[in-house]
Design a protein around this motif. Structure first.
Motif, short mmCIF file in Angstrom:
data_model
loop_
_atom_site.label_atom_id
_atom_site.label_comp_id
_atom_site.label_asym_id
_atom_site.label_seq_id
_atom_site.Cartn_x
_atom_site.Cartn_y
_atom_site.Cartn_z
N UNK A 35 0.87 -1.19 0.00
CA UNK A 35 0.00 0.00 0.00
C UNK A 35 0.90 1.24 0.00
N UNK A 36 0.59 2.32 -0.71
CA UNK A 36 -0.66 2.57 -1.43
C UNK A 36 -0.68 2.07 -2.87
N UNK A 37 0.46 1.60 -3.38
CA UNK A 37 0.46 1.11 -4.75
C UNK A 37 1.44 -0.05 -4.87
N UNK A 38 1.08 -1.01 -5.70
CA UNK A 38 1.96 -2.14 -5.97
C UNK A 38 3.11 -1.69 -6.88
N UNK A 39 4.29 -2.30 -6.76
CA UNK A 39 5.39 -1.95 -7.66
C UNK A 39 5.09 -2.37 -9.09
N UNK A 40 5.79 -1.74 -10.03
CA UNK A 40 5.64 -2.10 -11.44
C UNK A 40 6.16 -3.52 -11.67
N UNK A 41 5.57 -4.25 -12.65
CA UNK A 41 6.08 -5.59 -12.95
C UNK A 41 7.57 -5.52 -13.32
N UNK A 42 8.38 -6.39 -12.74
CA UNK A 42 9.82 -6.31 -12.98
C UNK A 42 10.21 -6.89 -14.34
N UNK A 43 11.29 -6.36 -14.91
CA UNK A 43 11.87 -6.95 -16.11
C UNK A 43 12.87 -8.04 -15.73
N UNK A 44 13.66 -7.80 -14.69
CA UNK A 44 14.60 -8.79 -14.18
C UNK A 44 13.92 -9.58 -13.07
N UNK A 45 13.65 -10.86 -13.32
CA UNK A 45 12.89 -11.68 -12.39
C UNK A 45 13.76 -12.33 -11.32
N UNK A 46 15.00 -12.59 -11.65
CA UNK A 46 15.91 -13.24 -10.69
C UNK A 46 17.33 -13.09 -11.21
N UNK A 47 18.29 -13.33 -10.32
CA UNK A 47 19.68 -13.28 -10.73
C UNK A 47 20.50 -14.28 -9.91
N UNK A 48 21.61 -14.69 -10.50
CA UNK A 48 22.54 -15.58 -9.80
C UNK A 48 23.92 -14.94 -9.87
N UNK A 49 24.54 -14.77 -8.73
CA UNK A 49 25.86 -14.17 -8.67
C UNK A 49 26.82 -15.09 -7.92
N UNK A 50 28.12 -14.86 -8.16
CA UNK A 50 29.13 -15.67 -7.49
C UNK A 50 29.16 -17.08 -8.08
N UNK A 51 29.93 -17.92 -7.47
CA UNK A 51 30.01 -19.31 -7.95
C UNK A 51 30.88 -19.46 -9.17
N UNK A 52 30.85 -20.66 -9.71
CA UNK A 52 31.68 -20.99 -10.86
C UNK A 52 30.89 -20.78 -12.15
N UNK A 53 31.58 -20.42 -13.24
CA UNK A 53 30.88 -20.33 -14.52
C UNK A 53 30.40 -21.72 -14.97
N UNK A 54 29.22 -21.76 -15.57
CA UNK A 54 28.68 -23.01 -16.10
C UNK A 54 28.70 -22.92 -17.62
N UNK A 55 29.33 -23.86 -18.31
CA UNK A 55 29.33 -23.81 -19.78
C UNK A 55 27.91 -23.69 -20.31
#
Length: 223
Positions: free
Chosen positions: A112-132
């Motif tokens: 309240x009083x207003x919902x946030x705008x729909x996101x363009x970025x839904x999730x992210x993964x950081x750190x860790x090892x690169x995956x081919x």
């Protein structure tokens, strides 16, 4: 004094961002959920400190009189209002809104009083090892069958799927590889956030990274 206190409290609730809950919350459960966003969160004043400069005040019992003054519909029993501890430090509305929106998703509440705008970025993964990329496509076959990859620029690969608007942006540099699960601006639909979260968990599981949702909350298997 009580009248003035209610007046200022109603103004804060009306301005928001405010988390509305249809029940009286368990403070321990709220703190546990806040720590998915800010691991060091803890008691602060009449609420919680979540991050360096964000204060989550509550729980606030919503009497019919207070709800009416704050423009809150009947049926909500409790509220938390988020804001900056020090306005001069900066941070604006974004961090309090992200905290409030993430809590609303997890605690069956509403912003309240207003919902946030729909996101363009839904999730992210950081750190860790690169995956081919080839292994990534294979690992995500159950969630996003038919993923194909194309190079966008040096070190940047985009994975797309004809059957879903969900895309995965892979950005590699010398220090780390980051993964962003996204859609085009304004795209909404049932199940998109759930798909993105499951995809983020798969990627994090393969590379040992950390998966967070669009509000900066850690994603769990139960989400």
């Amino acid at each position: 004094m009580g009248f003035l206190s209610d007046f200022f409290l109603a103004r804060q609730l009306r301005k928001g961002p405010t988390l509305l809950l249809p029940y009286i919350p368990d403070p321990a459960a709220v703190l546990e959920t806040v720590r998915l966003h800010a691991p060091e969160a803890g008691p602060y004043g009449d609420g919680l400190k979540a991050g360096d400069n964000v204060w989550l005040r509550g729980p606030i019992a919503l009497t019919p009189e207070l709800a009416a003054k704050a423009g809150i519909p009947l049926g909500w029993q409790a509220a938390y209002v988020a804001g900056n501890i020090d306005d001069e430090t900066g941070g604006g509305y974004d961090l309090p809104m992200a905290l409030t929106a993430g809590l609303a998703e997890r605690l069956k509440g509403q912003v309240h009083p207003r919902e946030p705008e729909p996101p363009a970025d839904l999730a992210e993964v950081t750190g860790g090892r690169p995956v081919p990329v080839a292994d990534l496509v294979e690992s995500l076959a159950d969630e996003l069958p038919g993923l194909t990859a194309r190079a966008v620029a040096e070190g940047v690969t985009l994975l797309t799927c004809e059957g879903s608007p969900v895309e995965i942006l892979v950005e590699e540099d010398e220090d780390e590889t980051g993964y962003t699960i996204c859609v085009d601006d304004g795209v909404t639909g049932p199940g998109l956030i759930g798909t993105a979260r499951r995809a983020a968990l798969v990627i994090a599981g393969r590379g040992g990274g950390i998966a967070r949702d669009h509000n900066g909350f850690l994603i769990r298997e139960t989400d």
